[in-house]
Design an enzyme around this catalytic site. Structure first.
Site, mmCIF file in Angstrom:
data_model
loop_
_atom_site.group_PDB
_atom_site.id
_atom_site.type_symbol
_atom_site.label_atom_id
_atom_site.label_comp_id
_atom_site.label_asym_id
_atom_site.label_seq_id
_atom_site.Cartn_x
_atom_site.Cartn_y
_atom_site.Cartn_z
ATOM 1 N N CYS A 2 0.850 -1.187 0.000
ATOM 2 C CA CYS A 2 0.000 0.000 0.000
ATOM 3 C C CYS A 2 0.892 1.246 0.000
ATOM 4 C CB CYS A 2 -0.934 0.092 1.191
ATOM 5 S SG CYS A 2 -2.094 -1.264 1.303
ATOM 6 N N ARG A 27 4.147 -0.381 -4.674
ATOM 7 C CA ARG A 27 3.874 -0.842 -3.308
ATOM 8 C C ARG A 27 2.571 -1.625 -3.204
ATOM 9 N NH1 ARG A 27 7.018 1.820 0.521
ATOM 10 N NH2 ARG A 27 5.586 1.119 2.113
ATOM 11 N N TRP A 75 -2.686 -2.890 -1.636
ATOM 12 C CA TRP A 75 -2.383 -4.315 -1.723
ATOM 13 C C TRP A 75 -3.283 -4.948 -0.652
ATOM 14 C CZ3 TRP A 75 -0.540 -8.156 1.568
ATOM 15 C CH2 TRP A 75 -0.061 -9.318 0.950
ATOM 16 N N ASN A 101 -1.808 2.471 5.416
ATOM 17 C CA ASN A 101 -0.944 1.349 5.052
ATOM 18 C C ASN A 101 -0.606 0.605 6.333
ATOM 19 O OD1 ASN A 101 1.062 -0.408 4.147
ATOM 20 N ND2 ASN A 101 2.656 1.155 4.259
ATOM 21 N N GLY A 102 -0.840 -0.710 6.352
ATOM 22 C CA GLY A 102 -0.545 -1.499 7.549
ATOM 23 C C GLY A 102 -1.716 -2.429 7.838
ATOM 24 N N GLU A 488 17.620 -18.211 -6.941
ATOM 25 C CA GLU A 488 17.236 -16.847 -7.313
ATOM 26 C C GLU A 488 16.605 -16.824 -8.711
ATOM 27 O OE1 GLU A 488 16.704 -14.248 -5.816
ATOM 28 O OE2 GLU A 488 16.793 -12.657 -7.310
ATOM 29 N N LYS A 492 12.796 -15.618 -9.596
ATOM 30 C CA LYS A 492 12.501 -14.611 -10.617
ATOM 31 C C LYS A 492 11.459 -15.150 -11.592
ATOM 32 C CE LYS A 492 13.727 -11.798 -9.097
ATOM 33 N NZ LYS A 492 14.603 -11.584 -7.950
ATOM 34 N N GLU A 495 7.964 -15.642 -10.009
ATOM 35 C CA GLU A 495 7.413 -14.361 -9.562
ATOM 36 C C GLU A 495 6.768 -13.583 -10.709
ATOM 37 O OE1 GLU A 495 10.581 -11.889 -8.063
ATOM 38 O OE2 GLU A 495 9.231 -10.808 -6.735
ATOM 39 N N HIS A 511 17.174 -37.309 -5.244
ATOM 40 C CA HIS A 511 16.444 -37.711 -4.033
ATOM 41 C C HIS A 511 14.969 -37.320 -4.100
ATOM 42 C CE1 HIS A 511 20.159 -39.012 -2.206
ATOM 43 N NE2 HIS A 511 20.713 -37.845 -2.544
ATOM 44 N N LYS A 611 6.142 -4.524 -3.831
ATOM 45 C CA LYS A 611 7.580 -4.359 -3.704
ATOM 46 C C LYS A 611 8.051 -4.435 -2.261
ATOM 47 C CE LYS A 611 11.660 -3.372 -5.308
ATOM 48 N NZ LYS A 611 12.346 -4.489 -5.975
HETATM 49 O O1 M6R Z 1 13.101 -5.194 0.601
HETATM 50 P P1 M6R Z 1 13.593 -6.565 0.967
HETATM 51 O O2 M6R Z 1 14.904 -6.891 0.370
HETATM 52 O O3 M6R Z 1 13.565 -6.818 2.434
HETATM 53 O O4 M6R Z 1 12.525 -7.538 0.302
HETATM 54 C C1 M6R Z 1 12.575 -8.916 0.529
HETATM 55 C C2 M6R Z 1 11.671 -9.663 -0.426
HETATM 56 O O5 M6R Z 1 10.335 -9.290 -0.228
HETATM 57 C C3 M6R Z 1 12.050 -9.411 -1.894
HETATM 58 O O6 M6R Z 1 13.386 -9.700 -2.146
HETATM 59 C C4 M6R Z 1 11.179 -10.263 -2.834
HETATM 60 O O7 M6R Z 1 11.468 -11.610 -2.652
HETATM 61 C C5 M6R Z 1 11.417 -9.823 -4.273
HETATM 62 N N1 M6R Z 1 10.175 -9.417 -4.882
HETATM 63 C C6 M6R Z 1 12.013 -10.886 -5.125
HETATM 64 O O8 M6R Z 1 12.249 -10.441 -6.417
#
Ligand code: M6R
Length: 616
Positions: A2, A27, A75, A101-102, A488, A492, A495, A511, A611
């Site tokens: 948010c 956000r 969000w 927000n929260g 990673e 990606k 996501e 395994h 984000k």
């Molecule tokens: O702002 P942060 O690095 O603490 O965020 C952590 C995760 O939320 C963030 O890395 C998330 O996994 C990304 N969207 C991945 O691309």
């Protein structure tokens, strides 16, 4: 999660509120709304499910008139993303509007209490109790004082909040407060502004004020800002900072999406990070605020992070253990918070890695570590973020604003920042000589050019992306630090392309996950020229024998891999094995982006995500 904006001043509020929301959309982006109050005290709002672009269209026809207002991009936590659950929310009289927000954890009790007192509710949100509580306070103990009414209402709340509040009875006054969720304010010649983070403020100022938890700020049309603390004492000198990047850095430039821009910015991010870091006595990390003796005494490090930053932690563990010989645990913040048995030594250091510096799980874990008597050090990208402010020392990666939800440039910059820390520790505790530190640092300096070389090979990723067309699942493999690159890369891909991606250390495949493989099943194998190369090659053979299509990330000149695999994403030779994760991942970032684009998805704003994850 948010985004909140607010403005009061001499201009019409709606245009900047809409621009601000556009900038904050990373956000949260499932619904949005604005509410303005005219100088004569008329409230006018527009809100809808969907993106800020839809809100803009609605606002263009509704034309809300007023020089003071608030805005929100959501969000969803409580209640589906619908028009009626979109913010701002109003009290029962329609005089008070709130953006939030929260999460209000006790909203059900409050709602029941308010309903018993005759209040009616129009949404399913936790937020809606807030304007009703403000109304009660304004009609009662805080009569005539909007800021006090907001404070009284906030006193009833449990959970986290950043609030923007306007009221028809106080045109030109915007009240903001926070607890646990970020909020910054700024004063300019045109009026006063508030926002969840500096991103929308960069277009109007370079200097922002920070609110502490429970501070209440009253923003007025003449640009003045009055801040009171929890005990209602005036805050004469609030903490503040200068935005260290130009507003254009938060714009797309010539790129088609922020993710492409941010992937492409990695070489320059590393150059900025390294600039001036090698001094006469080794790595300059004054931000650590720890003496050489204190550093040398560290006998354990706990790295706490989430998501992509957690993956940085895994690579950092290898670097710290290899170079400084200090044992490292890497913990998911969300898990660590509920591990009651975690053991620390007298000299354990906590390292939090967080791009945003606002991830709720990471912040809670850092507070817990501090409670256990540990020094907390943060690696973060966002100046003035909560993680940085609460830490004993913060190393800023200076990667510039990262706006695409999928983290890319922060991954590699945080990784290199952790390498600097590892070298600093190694010199302090005598595990490395100054000459060795210098040698490593000069190798790091080659990274930007190595990254540029990988970026120039993006056609390989585009070609390999076609292998994922019409697929529903995939497997990512690698060993040691390349296993982390696989994790990673898989993160990606899932996501932003919504394609299932399982990531495993190559040797673990037999395994269990090997049963996934059938004819045409895509496997991404990270197999650079290193001491485990041949082991991973054997695992690739096992995949091929079962009909997999293998996309390998391999080092230039690797004939063996070239002959075996259907696609190869080539990386140049690296002077140190620990540089490989920072360049091989770039192929996987680009691969994920091409797959997502092939499927027609918005790579910057993937579904269900935001984000900055500011709720636990
Ligand atoms: O702002 P942060 O690095 O603490 O965020 C952590 C995760 O939320 C963030 O890395 C998330 O996994 C990304 N969207 C991945 O691309």
């Amino acid at each position: 999660m948010c985004g909140v904006v607010g403005y009061t001043g001499i201009n019409q509020a709606a245009p900047w509120l809409l621009d601000g929301l556009q900038t904050l959309e990373y956000r949260g982006y499932d619904s949005a709304g604005i509410q303005v109050v005219s100088p004569s005290g008329n409230l006018h709002g527009v809100k809808c499910a969907g993106r800020v672009a839809t809100l803009r269209e609605r606002a263009a026809s509704a034309n809300p008139v007023g020089t003071c207002g608030i805005g929100h991009t959501r969000w969803a936590t409580h209640g589906a993303p619908t028009d009626r659950n979109a913010h701002p929310h109003l009290d029962g009289t329609g005089r008070i509007a709130v953006v939030h927000n929260g999460i209000i954890e006790n909203f059900q009790e409050l709602r029941r209490e308010l309903m018993a007192a005759g209040h009616t509710f129009a949404s399913d949100t936790d937020t809606e109790v807030i304007p009703h509580l403000i109304q009660e306070a304004l009609d009662g103990p805080a009569k005539g004082d909007l800021a006090l009414a907001v404070r009284n209402a906030a006193d009833r709340l449990e959970g986290s909040w950043a609030l923007g509040v306007i009221c028809a009875d106080f045109p030109g006054t915007l009240v903001c407060t926070r607890n646990g969720s970020p909020l910054v304010v700024a004063t300019t010649e045109d009026g006063a502004y508030a926002a969840s983070d500096v991103m929308p403020l960069a277009s109007v100022t370079s200097h922002v004020l920070q609110l502490n938890d429970y501070d209440v700020a009253t923003l007025r049309a003449d640009g003045s800002i009055e801040i009171r603390d929890r005990n209602w004492r005036p805050v004469e000198s609030p903490s503040s900072f200068d935005i260290d990047w130009d507003a254009s850095a938060a714009k797309m430039g010539g790129y088609s999406d922020f993710m492409a821009k941010e992937i492409g910015e990695q070489p320059e991010a590393i150059e900025r990070l390294l600039a001036g870091r090698l001094g006469e006595h080794g790595i300059e990390l004054d931000e650590l605020s720890l003496s050489r003796e204190e550093l040398a005494a560290i006998d354990k490090i706990v790295i706490i992070a989430c998501g992509t930053s957690y993956h940085v932690g895994l690579v950092a563990k290898t670097a710290i253990e290899r170079w400084a010989k200090v044992p490292v645990d890497v913990e998911y913040a969300s898990e660590f918070n509920y591990n009651e048995d975690y053991l620390v030594t007298d000299h354990t250091m906590c390292l939090v890695i967080t791009q945003s510096g606002e991830t709720a799980d990471t912040l809670s874990a850092a507070r817990r570590m501090r409670g256990m008597g540990c020094n907390v050090f943060a690696i973060t990208n966002v100046l003035g973020s909560t993680a940085a402010r609460e830490a004993d020392g913060a190393l800023y990666i200076q990667a510039g604003p990262e706006i695409a939800v999928a983290s890319t440039k922060a991954y590699t910059a945080q990784m290199v920042a952790s390498y600097l820390l590892a070298l600093r520790l190694a010199l302090a505790n005598g595990k490395m000589t100054l000459a060795e530190v210098q040698k490593h640092f000069h190798e790091f300096e080659q990274l930007p050019d190595l990254m540029r070389e990988v970026l120039s090979r993006r056609w390989q990723d585009k070609q390999a992306a076609a292998r994922f067309r019409d697929k529903t699942s995939s497997l990512f493999l690698g060993r040691n630090v390349s296993a982390t690159t696989a994790y990673e890369g898989a993160l990606k891909l899932k996501e932003i392309s919504y394609l299932h991606a399982e990531a495993y250390p190559s040797g673990e495949m037999k395994h269990g996950p090997i049963s996934l493989i059938e004819s045409g099943f895509p496997v991404v194998a990270v197999v650079p020229a290193d001491h485990v190369h041949d082991k991973t090659v054997s695992n690739i053979q096992e995949c091929l024998a079962r009909g997999a299509v293998v996309v390998a990330v391999a080092t230039d000149g690797d004939e063996k891999v070239a002959k075996m695999c259907q696609e190869v994403l080539w990386i140049p030779q690296c002077p140190d094995q620990l540089l490989v994760p920072a360049i091989s991942v770039i192929h996987l970032q680009m691969l994920a982006r091409y797959v997502a684009r092939d499927r027609g998805y918005d790579v910057d704003k993937p579904r269900n995500l935001a984000k900055s994850v500011t709720v636990e």
